[in-house]
Each structure stands twice: as structure tokens, then as C-alpha cells.
Design an enzyme around this catalytic site. Structure first.
Site, PDB file in Angstrom:
ATOM      1  N   LYS A   1      -4.179  68.329 -53.269  1.00  0.00           N
ATOM      2  CA  LYS A   1      -4.096  66.832 -52.699  1.00  0.00           C
ATOM      3  C   LYS A   1      -5.284  66.426 -53.406  1.00  0.00           C
ATOM      4  O   LYS A   1      -6.342  66.770 -53.229  1.00  0.00           O
ATOM      5  CB  LYS A   1      -3.812  67.036 -51.153  1.00  0.00           C
ATOM      6  CG  LYS A   1      -3.865  65.615 -50.396  1.00  0.00           C
ATOM      7  CD  LYS A   1      -3.840  65.868 -49.108  1.00  0.00           C
ATOM      8  CE  LYS A   1      -3.641  64.088 -48.540  1.00  0.00           C
ATOM      9  NZ  LYS A   1      -3.456  64.242 -46.887  1.00  0.00           N
ATOM     10  N   SER A  36       0.433  62.181 -44.765  1.00  0.00           N
ATOM     11  CA  SER A  36      -0.119  61.492 -46.124  1.00  0.00           C
ATOM     12  C   SER A  36       0.075  62.710 -47.198  1.00  0.00           C
ATOM     13  O   SER A  36      -0.157  62.197 -48.481  1.00  0.00           O
ATOM     14  CB  SER A  36      -1.362  61.059 -46.123  1.00  0.00           C
ATOM     15  OG  SER A  36      -2.565  62.262 -45.594  1.00  0.00           O
ATOM     16  N   SER A  88      -0.426  64.949 -41.028  1.00  0.00           N
ATOM     17  CA  SER A  88      -0.335  64.900 -42.546  1.00  0.00           C
ATOM     18  C   SER A  88       0.029  66.314 -43.429  1.00  0.00           C
ATOM     19  O   SER A  88       0.376  65.844 -44.788  1.00  0.00           O
ATOM     20  CB  SER A  88      -1.298  63.971 -43.189  1.00  0.00           C
ATOM     21  OG  SER A  88      -1.106  62.703 -42.856  1.00  0.00           O
TER      22      SER A  88
HETATM   23  N1  GLN Z   1       0.319  59.322 -40.114  1.00  0.00           N
HETATM   24  C1  GLN Z   1      -1.024  59.498 -39.510  1.00  0.00           C
HETATM   25  C2  GLN Z   1      -1.830  58.507 -39.876  1.00  0.00           C
HETATM   26  O1  GLN Z   1      -1.527  57.557 -40.801  1.00  0.00           O
HETATM   27  C3  GLN Z   1      -1.575  60.863 -39.914  1.00  0.00           C
HETATM   28  C4  GLN Z   1      -2.392  60.574 -41.289  1.00  0.00           C
HETATM   29  C5  GLN Z   1      -2.777  62.266 -41.479  1.00  0.00           C
HETATM   30  O2  GLN Z   1      -2.923  63.201 -40.963  1.00  0.00           O
HETATM   31  N2  GLN Z   1      -3.822  62.017 -42.535  1.00  0.00           N
HETATM   32  O3  GLN Z   1      -3.055  58.239 -39.641  1.00  0.00           O
END
Ligand code: GLN
Length: 484
Positions: free
Chosen positions: A76, A151, A175
Site C-alpha cells: 500500500k 482505503s 480499511s
Molecule cells: N473508512 C474509514 C475512514 O474513512 C476507515 C479508513 C481506514 O481504515 N483507513 O476513515
């Protein structure tokens, strides 16, 4: 060879039936053919990958290979990679060449893993659909008009489309697990502190955790083994001994008590998702587990608490990107203030700005008690719910997400409906607990994820149950038709 699991590929590499160079070339050819539609990779490092593969093959030939030597993965793009562009999905870091490796990258490299490149992601890991990336959105390999989740959407799409043996991800509110569910792959968020955050660009420091996404629980166990462990460069890194995640994969799950929270099966849950998850629980019962109904009374407060705490920490973490110390610098500034304003205005996308505004507001002198402090108190209540439940059960299971992968563009103009994707995942982050998502069926042709959460430091238990489940089912071995 791309349809083999990481563990199967590792066995072929070890026996000499396959070389890392062959495997890397094979994936590079697939990336060439399939990535332009998916946009899952934002950087492919062909030369470095081929060189690392050659070195891995040498090691194997000399009898110096380990469980992961020669296995190609994607990182990532939140993980710093020395000498390689690291963008965090943002224009702010469009030209940032990291001067050092994240600990996760170092550890996996030391284990012999070959990096093919960097995976697309929501900007600064903020999002649930991978539509917030400066480098464009990612398609779900199962259906290109659907989102892959976020994400770590690039990572999940890469694994689902078999453009690498596995990928790294990070999970602040879901995420790793949510995109794993949307793309039909397996992903685990470890206990907070299990995996070092050093060199992992910070979003919300008290919630962020790195972890693997792969086809199977066994593959995740192999990767997590290499990624885990104490790191003196991360003060929140745990110094507990890392158990052998692979050794316990085949433990019997007879008598294991699985808690099923009634709050997870109420309003907002798509029926096709609920059906697949219930069927998965029945399958676990067949393997000898005992299902028990439990209650997490503060479940309804998780999203509001998370969406105060995460932006608050983000607003603080992202203050370093000012065009002076880090990040994009605006041209021809009039004065210092103009430099700050325009650098940040140009460098950050809309969702990141929204979070910074919410976070700065929640932390401001007049509102701190009403928002940030309150959210921290709610966080404790959420954590207490798990402590109570774990007096009666060994793990908690339910759906990873309320719905399957939704259409691209469907929620981009409605942030609250986007945030509701994290309904079942944020509680594990608020409580620092490990959580896994494993494929458990399909609803209208799209994958469904089963989530399990365990007490702190019990990743081995999650991997064990998921592995037993995968021994009895083949959802995790299905692949999207579009990628052959
Ligand atoms: N969807 C969540 C957010 O937008 C989690 C994102 C994540 O875990 N990095 O904050």
C-alpha cells in the site's frame, strides 16, 4: 500460476519447480494487461522486482530461503519505500521519494519478499471506496462499475485480480477488512501495537494498524508472522512475544464459543449479506463451534465516536504537510501565510480537507470537552462492551460490511452514507482489538465478508478459525471472471 495461493507458490519455489523470476515476470505481464482497467497499482517497479527475484532465487538455491523468499507482493502506498515514490494517494506527496523504509517493508524484505510496486489507496487512507485517490479511483475486479472498498482498495483489488501473491494494507477504521470483504479476499487487522507503525504515514495514530491482505488465512498467517514484532522506533509497538501463527492454523475449533451480536443483524444490513453470514456461522457450528447470542449495547455510538477521534488525530498529524517541512509547495508565494494556505489548498483533496476541518473544530478550546473528550469516553464504553462479551465467548462474529460493493460514484456526494460502511469495523479499532475478514459467499454476484474479532493479541485464534472455515468451504478460491 497466479491462481495458486501464496503458500502453494512458496512450496513450488522451495522445491525448485518454480523460480521467483518466473513468478515475477508472470505477474508483471498480468499487470501490463489488466492494471489499466483496474488502476490498482500506482507504481510498478519492474527492474527492482526482477533484481530482487534473482537474489531470492540465489538464496533458495543456496538453501537460505525462508517461508516467503521470492514471493511477489504489493505495498500500500502509505508505507515508505526507500528511494521509491511514496504518495499516500495524495497530490501533497506526488513527488515524495522516501529516504527510508517503513519497518513493515524492511521486515518483509528481510523475509525475502519481492515488492512489485505500490498499491493505490484513498488519500491519506481516508475513505471507504478508493474514490478519494489523487491518482484516480480503483475498479472492483468482480465488477468494474463497483468500488473495491477503501482505503486499501488497491491492495484488495490486486489480490482479487491476482496481480501479486498478496499485499500490505492499513486499517484505521476498517480499511483492511472492508476492501477485503468487497473484493472477496482475506485480510487481518492485528491488535494495536502488533505491527510497527514506523514509516507508515500517519492518519489517526491511536487507531492505525498495518496488516496483510491475501487469498487465504494461511497466507495471511505467513505474512503477519514476518510483519509483527517489537520495534523500538514505534513507542506504541508491543513487546509481547509474537506467537507462531502458522503452527496453530490446524487447531481444532470444537467447543469454541462464537458470540453473535444481535446489534449486527438489524437495520441497514443488506439481506443477501445477512444470509451469507448466517450460513457461514452455521458452517462453523458444523465444525464444532458453539454460537451464543451476545450484546454490544454501545455499537450504535461507534461511528459518531470514530468520526470525531479519527479526524481530530488526522488534523494534528497532517499539520506537518505545510510546503515547508513536508509536501507540495505552492509556486510564487506572496508571504508565509500565502505559502501555507495555497500549498495545503492545492495539495489536499476534498475529503482530507473535510477531516482536517472537523478535527480542528473538535479539538478547539471551546469544543474539546463537548466533542473530543466525549468521543474518548464513548470509546471506553465501546471497549468495555467487548470486555464484557469476551467473558462469555472466545470471538465475536458477524458481517464485515452492511452491504456488498456499491456502484462507483453512488456515495461520493454523501459523506455520511459513505461513513456508514464502517458500521461493523470501527469498533475493533476503537478498542485496539484484532479483526479478520474472510470471504463467505456472494450476494448477486458480489463477494460477502465474514468478520471475526478476538481479544487483544489473539490473532492466532482468528487465523485458526478462518483457516478451518476455508478448509470446509471454497469461497476464498473463487476468482472474478474478468481477470483470466
Ligand atoms: N473508512 C474509514 C475512514 O474513512 C476507515 C479508513 C481506514 O481504515 N483507513 O476513515
Amino acid at each position: 500460476m497466479h491462481d495458486k495461493t501464496l503458500a502453494q507458490q512458496a512450496a513450488l519455489l522451495a522445491s525448485g519447480e518454480l523460480t521467483s523470476v518466473e513468478l515475477v515476470d508472470h505477474y508483471l505481464a498480468r499487470i501490463d494487461r489488466l492494471n489499466s482497467d483496474l488502476n490498482a497499482y500506482i507504481l510498478v517497479n519492474e527492474e527492482a522486482a526482477r533484481n530482487a527475484a534473482k537474489a531470492a532465487d540465489e538464496q533458495i538455491k543456496n538453501g537460505e530461503g525462508g517461508a516467503l523468499t521470492g514471493i511477489p507482493i504489493a505495498h500500500k502506498d502509505i508505507f515508505c519505500t526507500k528511494g521509491v515514490r511514496t504518495t499516500c494517494g495524495s497530490r501533497m506527496l506526488e513527488n515524495f521519494i522516501a529516504p527510508y523504509n517503513a519497518t513493515v517493508v524492511d521486515k518483509l524484505t528481510a523475509a525475502g519478499v519481492v515488492s512489485l510496486g505500490k498499491a493505490n489507496m484513498d488519500e491519506f487512507a481516508m475513505g471507504s471506496s478508493n474514490e478519494n485517490s489523487y491518482f484516480g479511483s480503483v475498479a472492483n475486479p468482480w465488477q468494474h462499475d463497483r468500488v473495491p472498498g477503501g482505503s486499501s482498495g488497491g491492495s484488495a483489488a490486486i489480490v482479487a485480480a491476482q496481480l501479486a501473491s498478496a499485499a500490505t494494507g492499513t486499517d484505521t477504521g476498517g480499511s483492511i477488512r472492508q476492501p477485503a470483504a468487497f473484493c472477496g479476499v482475506t485480510g487481518i487487522k492485528p491488535t494495536y501495537g502488533r505491527v510497527s507503525r514506523y514509516g507508515m504515514i500517519a492518519f489517526a495514530s491511536s487507531l492505525d494498524q498495518g496488516g496483510p491482505l491475501a487469498r487465504t488465512a494461511e497466507d495471511c498467517a505467513l505474512l503477519l508472522q514476518a510483519m509483527s514484532g517489537h520495534d523500538p522506533r514505534d513507542s506504541t509497538s508491543s513487546d509481547l512475544e509474537v506467537p507462531d501463527f502458522v503452527a496453530s492454523l490446524n487447531d481444532d475449533i470444537k467447543g469454541l464459543r462464537i458470540g453473535v451480536p444481535e446489534e449486527y443483524f438489524g437495520e441497514g444490513l443488506e439481506s443477501g449479506v445477512g444470509d451469507a453470514v448466517k450460513e457461514a456461522l452455521t458452517e462453523l457450528e458444523r465444525a464444532g463451534a458453539v454460537l451464543k447470542s451476545v450484546s454490544l449495547p454501545n455499537q450504535g455510538l461507534c461511528i459518531p465516536a470514530y468520526y470525531v477521534i479519527a479526524p481530530a488525530e488526522a488534523s494534528s498529524n497532517l499539520s506537518r504537510f505545510d510546503g515547508v517541512r513536508f509536501g507540495h509547495r505552492a509556486e510564487n508565494p506572496q508571504d508565509l501565510e500565502d505559502l501555507y494556505k495555497r500549498s495545503r489548498g492545492e495539495g489536499f483533496g476534498a475529503e482530507v480537507k473535510r477531516r482536517i476541518l472537523i478535527g480542528a473544530y473538535a479539538l478547539s478550546a471551546g469544543y474539546y470537552d463537548a466533542y473530543y473528550l466525549k468521543a474518548q469516553q464513548v470509546r471506553q464504553l465501546v471497549s468495555n462492551d467487548f470486555t464484557e462479551a469476551f467473558k462469555e465467548v472466545d470471538v465475536i462474529a458477524g458481517p464485515t460490511t452492511p452491504t456488498t460493493a456499491f456502484e462507483r460514484g453512488a456515495k461520493t456526494s454523501d459523506p455520511v452514507s459513505m461513513y456508514l460502511n464502517d458500521l461493523f469495523t470501527v469498533s475493533a479499532n476503537l478498542s485496539g482489538l484484532p479483526g479478520i475478514s474472510a470471504p463467505c459467499g456472494f450476494s448477486e454476484g458480489l463477494p460477502v465478508g465474514l468478520q471475526m474479532v478476538a481479544p487483544a493479541n489473539q490473532e492466532a485464534r482468528l487465523l485458526n478459525i478462518a483457516h478451518q472455515y476455508q478448509n470446509a468451504t471454497n469461497w476464498h478460491l473463487q476468482s472474478p471472471a474478468a481477470i483470466d
